[in-house]
Design an enzyme around this catalytic site. Structure first.
Site, PDB file in Angstrom:
ATOM      1  N   CYS A   1      26.097  19.499  11.641  1.00 41.60           N
ATOM      2  CA  CYS A   1      26.989  19.091  12.726  1.00 41.60           C
ATOM      3  C   CYS A   1      27.951  18.046  12.171  1.00 41.60           C
ATOM      4  O   CYS A   1      27.540  17.138  11.448  1.00 41.60           O
ATOM      5  CB  CYS A   1      26.180  18.514  13.881  1.00 41.60           C
ATOM      6  SG  CYS A   1      27.172  17.871  15.229  1.00 41.60           S
TER       7      CYS A   1
ATOM      8  N   ASN B   1      25.790  11.829   3.245  1.00 46.62           N
ATOM      9  CA  ASN B   1      26.039  13.204   2.821  1.00 46.62           C
ATOM     10  C   ASN B   1      27.101  13.894   3.671  1.00 46.62           C
ATOM     11  O   ASN B   1      27.268  15.108   3.609  1.00 46.62           O
ATOM     12  CB  ASN B   1      24.740  14.014   2.866  1.00 46.62           C
ATOM     13  CG  ASN B   1      23.806  13.647   1.720  1.00 46.62           C
ATOM     14  OD1 ASN B   1      24.262  13.311   0.630  1.00 46.62           O
ATOM     15  ND2 ASN B   1      22.508  13.687   1.970  1.00 46.62           N
TER      16      ASN B   1
ATOM     17  N   HIS C   1      27.335  14.475   6.891  1.00 40.23           N
ATOM     18  CA  HIS C   1      26.984  15.229   8.099  1.00 40.23           C
ATOM     19  C   HIS C   1      26.180  14.313   9.009  1.00 40.23           C
ATOM     20  O   HIS C   1      25.773  13.220   8.612  1.00 40.23           O
ATOM     21  CB  HIS C   1      26.230  16.527   7.771  1.00 40.23           C
ATOM     22  CG  HIS C   1      24.943  16.336   7.027  1.00 40.23           C
ATOM     23  ND1 HIS C   1      24.343  17.325   6.306  1.00 40.23           N
ATOM     24  CD2 HIS C   1      24.125  15.277   6.893  1.00 40.23           C
ATOM     25  CE1 HIS C   1      23.226  16.886   5.762  1.00 40.23           C
ATOM     26  NE2 HIS C   1      23.074  15.649   6.122  1.00 40.23           N
TER      27      HIS C   1
END
Length: 382
Positions: free
Chosen positions: A325, A288, A290
Site C-alpha cells: 500500500c 522500504n 511502503h
C-alpha cells in the site's frame, strides 16, 4: 545543578541542591523544622562553601566554582554497564550498548528489554496490539543489526543488499495472554528458522520482566522482494547460507493454538461494518517506501464496533498481507463479528466460561477493491 550533603548536630543528614556554577548566592528551604541549627557543609569538589545558620527552615549557601571543576565530557561514566569516555570529541562506546539487546543460547536467540511508555498505551491504560507489533519489529531489526549481517537495507543482509532485495512479511500470528501496563518492563526473545524452500520463519516470545512469565507469543513468515521492481523473489542461495548459522528449530506457538486456516474473504454482502476513506499519511511509510505493516492494524480497528473495543480484549490476531500500500491509495476497512464459546470452557467454572467473539477483517483499495490485508481475530470479555 549540584547536590551537596549537609549535617546538623543531633539532626538528620540533609541533601542540598544548588543551581548554577557562578559566585551567586542561593537560598534553599531545607525543611529542618523550627529553631536555629548550626549546619556544617561538607566541601564538594570545585566549590567553596561557607558555614551558615538555619533559622526557621531557611539556609543561605554561597557556592563558587574553581578551576578544578570537571565538565560532563571529562567524566568517565557507565552506560548499561559499559564504560563511556570522551576521546577527541567523540563518545567511545559500542552502539549496541544503547539498544539493550544481547545474544543468548549460543547466539541463536536475541533478547531485548523494553519499558512500556505512556504514549504506547491505549484507553484502558495497557499496551495496544500496535505497540506489541512495533516492539516485535524493533527486536527483529536489532537482531539483524547485532548479528553483523546487516547491509544497507531496512533489516536486509549484506547479500540481500547486493541483489537489491528486502524482507517482506506475508503472515503473522500473535497470541496475547496479558497486556502490559504503563511502566512495566518486558523482555522479548526472537529467533529465525527456514520455512520451505523460499521462506523464513521468525518467532518471538514476550515475558514480564519482573515475573518472567510468558505473556505473548508470535510467529511470522517472511519472503524476499526486489526493492525496485516490487516483485517477490526467490531467496538466493547466498542469502540462505548467510542466515543459516542463525537458524533455530523452535516454535513460539503451540501447533494446536496456531491459526493456520485460510481467512475467508469479506465483501459488501458479508461484512457487517465498512469504513471508507482511510488515507495513508507520509508518516505511515517505512524505510522500504511502503506502508509499515503495523499501521494496517489501526485501519482494521476503524471498522470494529465501539462496544467491542470497550468491552473486549483482543487476545489473538492473524494477518495475511497480500499486496503493498502506498501513500496515494485510499482504503476501505471491512469487519464481520460473530459470537463463540471457547472450546475448553467449563460451564461450571465461572472464571473460564464466558462469551467470546471472533472477527474477520479485510483491508482493501477503495477504488478497485484490490485486497491488501485479510485478518482474523479473537476477543475476550474484559
Amino acid at each position: 545543578m549540584t547536590t551537596m550533603a549537609a549535617t546538623s548536630k543531633g539532626g538528620p543528614c540533609l541533601n542540598l541542591i544548588t543551581e548554577g556554577l557562578g559566585n551567586q548566592e542561593r537560598k534553599i528551604n531545607v525543611g529542618v523544622g523550627g529553631g536555629a541549627h548550626s549546619v556544617g557543609i561538607h566541601a564538594w569538589k570545585g566549590f567553596t562553601l561557607r558555614k551558615r545558620e538555619v533559622r526557621g527552615g531557611w539556609l543561605a549557601v554561597k557556592a563558587s566554582s574553581s578551576s578544578s571543576y570537571q565538565s560532563v565530557d571529562q567524566i568517565q561514566r557507565r552506560v548499561n554497564g559499559i564504560k563511556v569516555g570522551k576521546r577527541g570529541g567523540v563518545v567511545d562506546v559500542p552502539i549496541h550498548a544503547f539498544k539493550l539487546g544481547r545474544f543468548v543460547e549460543d547466539r541463536f536467540v536475541y533478547r531485548q528489554t523494553f519499558i512500556i511508555r505512556s504514549y504506547e498505551i491505549g484507553p484502558d491504560k495497557t499496551a495496544t496490539m500496535e505497540t506489541l507489533m512495533n516492539l516485535l519489529q524493533e527486536t527483529a531489526l536489532n537482531h539483524v543489526m547485532s548479528s553483523g549481517l546487516a547491509g544497507d537495507g531496512f533489516g536486509a543482509t549484506q547479500e540481500m543488499s547486493l541483489r537489491k532485495l528486502i524482507w517482506v512479511v506475508t503472515r503473522i500470528h500473535i497470541q496475547v495472554d496479558k497486556y502490559s501496563s504503563w511502566g512495566d518492563v518486558v523482555e522479548i526473545d526472537t529467533w529465525v528458522d527456514a520455512l520451505g524452500k523460499n521462506g523464513m520463519r521468525r518467532d518471538w516470545i514476550i515475558r514480564d520482566y519482573s515475573t518472567q512469565q510468558i505473556i505473548t507469543r508470535a510467529t511470522s513468515t517472511w519472503v524476499t522482494m526486489n526493492r525496485e521492481t516490487r516483485k517477490l523473489s526467490k531467496i538466493p542461495q547466498q542469502v540462505k547460507e548467510e542466515v543459516k548459522p542463525f537458524y533455530l528449530d523452535r516454535k513460539a506457538t503451540v501447533a494446536a493454538t496456531n491459526d493456520n486456516h485460510q481467512i475467508s474473504k469479506l465483501s459488501e454482502e458479508t461484512a457487517e461494518s465498512i469504513r471508507s476513506g482511510l488515507a495513508p499519511r507520509w508518516s505511515d511509510m517505512d524505510a522500504n517506501q511502503h506502508v509499515n505493516n503495523v499501521k494496517y492494524i489501526g485501519w482494521i480497528m476503524e471498522s470494529v464496533p465501539l462496544n467491542v473495543l470497550e468491552e473486549y480484549d483482543l487476545r489473538s490476531m492473524t494477518l495475511e498481507y497480500r499486496r503493498e500500500c502506498r501513500q496515494s491509495h485510499l482504503l476501505e476497512s471491512l469487519t464481520k463479528m460473530k459470537a463463540s464459546v471457547a472450546e475448553d470452557s467449563d460451564p461450571e467454572n465461572t472464571s473460564t466460561f464466558g462469551r467470546e467473539l471472533e472477527s474477520t477483517h479485510l483491508l482493501r483499495m477503495q477504488e478497485d477493491k484490490a485486497e491488501i490485508v485479510r485478518a482474523r481475530a479473537e476477543w475476550q470479555t474484559k
